[in-house]
Design a protein around this motif. Sequence first.
Motif, PDB file in Angstrom:
ATOM      1  N   UNK A  52      77.444  -1.088  47.344  1.00 50.46           N
ATOM      2  CA  UNK A  52      78.022  -0.429  48.516  1.00 50.46           C
ATOM      3  C   UNK A  52      79.504  -0.116  48.298  1.00 50.46           C
ATOM      4  N   UNK A  53      80.258  -1.107  47.808  1.00 51.82           N
ATOM      5  CA  UNK A  53      81.693  -0.915  47.615  1.00 51.82           C
ATOM      6  C   UNK A  53      81.991   0.044  46.467  1.00 51.82           C
ATOM      7  N   UNK A  54      81.155   0.067  45.442  1.00 54.42           N
ATOM      8  CA  UNK A  54      81.350   1.018  44.346  1.00 54.42           C
ATOM      9  C   UNK A  54      81.185   2.459  44.823  1.00 54.42           C
ATOM     10  N   UNK A  55      80.377   2.662  45.842  1.00 57.00           N
ATOM     11  CA  UNK A  55      80.141   4.010  46.368  1.00 57.00           C
ATOM     12  C   UNK A  55      81.108   4.377  47.491  1.00 57.00           C
ATOM     13  N   UNK A  56      81.848   3.403  48.010  1.00 57.05           N
ATOM     14  CA  UNK A  56      82.775   3.642  49.119  1.00 57.05           C
ATOM     15  C   UNK A  56      84.052   4.277  48.571  1.00 57.05           C
ATOM     16  N   UNK A  57      84.487   5.405  49.131  1.00 64.01           N
ATOM     17  CA  UNK A  57      85.650   6.116  48.569  1.00 64.01           C
ATOM     18  C   UNK A  57      86.988   5.377  48.721  1.00 64.01           C
ATOM     19  N   UNK A  58      87.076   4.386  49.590  1.00 64.63           N
ATOM     20  CA  UNK A  58      88.348   3.698  49.806  1.00 64.63           C
ATOM     21  C   UNK A  58      88.465   2.381  49.030  1.00 64.63           C
ATOM     22  N   UNK A  59      87.525   2.110  48.126  1.00 64.02           N
ATOM     23  CA  UNK A  59      87.556   0.881  47.338  1.00 64.02           C
ATOM     24  C   UNK A  59      87.568   1.190  45.851  1.00 64.02           C
ATOM     25  N   UNK A  60      88.345   0.405  45.114  1.00 61.63           N
ATOM     26  CA  UNK A  60      88.340   0.496  43.663  1.00 61.63           C
ATOM     27  C   UNK A  60      88.019  -0.888  43.101  1.00 61.63           C
ATOM     28  N   UNK A  61      87.214  -0.887  42.072  1.00 64.02           N
ATOM     29  CA  UNK A  61      86.821  -2.141  41.422  1.00 64.02           C
ATOM     30  C   UNK A  61      87.925  -2.583  40.481  1.00 64.02           C
ATOM     31  N   UNK A  62      88.296  -3.844  40.558  1.00 59.43           N
ATOM     32  CA  UNK A  62      89.315  -4.389  39.670  1.00 59.43           C
ATOM     33  C   UNK A  62      88.641  -5.156  38.550  1.00 59.43           C
TER      34      UNK A  62
END
Length: 63
Positions: A52-62
Amino acid sequence: MDAKPVKGGKAGGEVKFRDQAFKSRTLITPDGVAVAVEGFAVTTSEPAIIQYLEQHPEFTREE
């Protein structure tokens, strides 16, 4: 359906995401899981939340 809050510590297999828009907020996934953002970050090992977070435009994976 009850929302389940998700917070993460620093254990193996966890992934950290940085929120680019908010310092703190609660997101509700399509499955009804509540994801807590604290200090611009979310840490989780749950595959559905990671996806979900990988597809969310306001989140970046660290890394």
